[in-house]
Design a protein around this motif. Structure first.
Motif, short mmCIF file in Angstrom:
data_model
loop_
_atom_site.label_atom_id
_atom_site.label_comp_id
_atom_site.label_asym_id
_atom_site.label_seq_id
_atom_site.Cartn_x
_atom_site.Cartn_y
_atom_site.Cartn_z
N CYS A 79 68.43 51.18 -11.32
CA CYS A 79 68.86 50.44 -12.51
C CYS A 79 68.63 48.94 -12.32
CB CYS A 79 70.33 50.70 -12.81
SG CYS A 79 70.67 52.37 -13.41
N GLN A 80 68.97 48.43 -11.15
CA GLN A 80 68.76 47.01 -10.88
C GLN A 80 67.27 46.66 -10.95
OE1 GLN A 80 70.78 47.02 -7.10
NE2 GLN A 80 72.64 46.11 -7.96
N SER A 81 66.44 47.51 -10.40
CA SER A 81 65.01 47.29 -10.42
C SER A 81 64.46 47.31 -11.85
CB SER A 81 64.31 48.35 -9.56
OG SER A 81 62.92 48.19 -9.61
N VAL A 82 64.91 48.27 -12.64
CA VAL A 82 64.48 48.38 -14.04
C VAL A 82 64.87 47.12 -14.81
CG1 VAL A 82 64.92 49.62 -16.22
CG2 VAL A 82 64.43 50.90 -14.13
N CYS A 83 66.10 46.64 -14.59
CA CYS A 83 66.58 45.44 -15.28
C CYS A 83 65.79 44.20 -14.86
CB CYS A 83 68.07 45.25 -15.04
SG CYS A 83 69.08 46.43 -15.96
N GLU A 84 65.50 44.09 -13.57
CA GLU A 84 64.71 42.95 -13.09
C GLU A 84 63.30 42.99 -13.67
OE1 GLU A 84 64.86 42.96 -8.80
OE2 GLU A 84 67.05 42.84 -8.82
N HIS A 85 62.69 44.17 -13.65
CA HIS A 85 61.33 44.32 -14.18
C HIS A 85 61.26 44.00 -15.67
CE1 HIS A 85 57.27 45.88 -14.57
NE2 HIS A 85 57.68 46.62 -15.58
N ALA A 86 62.35 44.26 -16.38
CA ALA A 86 62.39 44.03 -17.83
C ALA A 86 62.68 42.58 -18.18
CB ALA A 86 63.42 44.95 -18.47
N GLY A 87 62.82 41.73 -17.19
CA GLY A 87 63.07 40.31 -17.47
C GLY A 87 64.49 39.88 -17.17
N ASN A 88 65.06 40.47 -16.12
CA ASN A 88 66.42 40.13 -15.69
C ASN A 88 67.48 40.43 -16.74
OD1 ASN A 88 65.77 39.27 -13.04
ND2 ASN A 88 64.92 37.40 -13.91
N VAL A 89 67.45 41.64 -17.25
CA VAL A 89 68.49 42.12 -18.16
C VAL A 89 69.80 42.19 -17.38
CG1 VAL A 89 69.27 44.14 -19.47
CG2 VAL A 89 66.89 43.40 -19.61
N THR A 90 70.87 41.75 -17.99
CA THR A 90 72.19 41.81 -17.34
C THR A 90 72.58 43.26 -17.11
OG1 THR A 90 72.86 39.77 -18.42
CG2 THR A 90 74.62 41.18 -17.58
N LEU A 91 73.03 43.57 -15.89
CA LEU A 91 73.49 44.91 -15.54
C LEU A 91 74.90 44.81 -14.99
CD1 LEU A 91 72.95 47.96 -15.06
CD2 LEU A 91 72.10 47.33 -12.79
N GLU A 92 75.80 45.55 -15.62
CA GLU A 92 77.19 45.62 -15.17
C GLU A 92 77.46 47.01 -14.63
OE1 GLU A 92 79.36 43.06 -15.34
OE2 GLU A 92 77.96 41.73 -16.37
N THR A 93 78.23 47.10 -13.55
CA THR A 93 78.63 48.39 -13.01
C THR A 93 80.10 48.62 -13.37
OG1 THR A 93 77.11 48.14 -11.17
CG2 THR A 93 78.86 49.75 -10.90
N VAL A 94 80.37 49.78 -13.94
CA VAL A 94 81.73 50.13 -14.35
C VAL A 94 82.15 51.36 -13.57
CG1 VAL A 94 83.22 50.75 -16.29
CG2 VAL A 94 81.27 49.21 -16.65
N SER A 95 83.24 51.26 -12.84
CA SER A 95 83.74 52.38 -12.06
C SER A 95 84.79 53.13 -12.89
CB SER A 95 84.36 51.87 -10.75
OG SER A 95 84.61 52.96 -9.91
N LEU A 96 84.48 54.37 -13.20
CA LEU A 96 85.37 55.19 -14.04
C LEU A 96 85.81 56.45 -13.32
CD1 LEU A 96 83.50 54.87 -17.46
CD2 LEU A 96 85.60 53.72 -16.76
N GLY A 97 85.98 56.35 -12.01
CA GLY A 97 86.35 57.51 -11.21
C GLY A 97 87.64 58.17 -11.64
N LYS A 98 88.67 57.38 -11.82
CA LYS A 98 89.98 57.92 -12.20
C LYS A 98 89.91 58.59 -13.57
CE LYS A 98 94.73 56.59 -13.11
NZ LYS A 98 95.60 55.50 -13.49
N GLU A 99 89.31 57.92 -14.51
CA GLU A 99 89.20 58.45 -15.87
C GLU A 99 88.37 59.73 -15.90
OE1 GLU A 99 88.67 55.35 -14.95
OE2 GLU A 99 89.93 54.05 -16.19
N TYR A 100 87.30 59.78 -15.11
CA TYR A 100 86.45 60.96 -15.07
C TYR A 100 87.20 62.15 -14.49
CZ TYR A 100 82.18 63.69 -14.68
OH TYR A 100 81.23 64.65 -14.82
N ARG A 101 87.92 61.90 -13.41
CA ARG A 101 88.72 62.98 -12.82
C ARG A 101 89.74 63.51 -13.82
NH1 ARG A 101 88.14 60.14 -8.18
NH2 ARG A 101 89.97 58.84 -8.50
#
Length: 120
Positions: A78-100
């Motif tokens: 994902c980071q590579s894809v965003c960089e290749h696309a012109g430094n698109v902002t990428l946020e990581t969201v941890s939803l472990g508790k909600e998913y469980r």
């Protein structure tokens, strides 16, 4: 300068302004797979401002004890894809508790009832 030249210049100017006009910002989920990567590029080609989000869910973390962290590979893609696309902002969201709580628990409860769950 003739009126024909003036009209042509105005037409070119208008076309250039339309092409450079940015659309609103959109949020999208980026998984590291082909579909979401292509979707992001299509949005960018349509001049949308894109903010990408990668969701971490608990199943990915459960494999960490095996010495594998597949979510880290996906995040790196994902980071590579965003960089290749012109430094698109990428946020990581941890939803472990909600998913469980919402997906895994539902799956377990439905399986215990003898039903085939379709949680996500």
């Amino acid at each position: 300068q003739t009126s024909g030249e003036s009209t042509m210049e105005t037409s070119i100017e208008t076309t250039n302004n339309k092409e450079s006009k940015r659309q609103p910002t959109v949020a999208m989920l980026l998984s590291g797979g082909v579909d979401s990567s292509v979707a992001m590029h299509l949005l960018l080609r349509q001049n949308y401002n894109v903010t990408a989000f990668y969701l971490r869910i608990w199943l990915e973390d459960e494999l960490a004890h095996l010495g594998e962290c597949p979510w880290e590979d996906d995040l790196q893609v994902c980071q590579s894809v965003c960089e290749h696309a012109g430094n698109v902002t990428l946020e990581t969201v941890s939803l472990g508790k909600e998913y469980r709580e919402r997906v895994v628990q539902y799956t377990i409860e439905e399986a215990q009832r003898g039903r085939t769950p379709n949680p996500d």
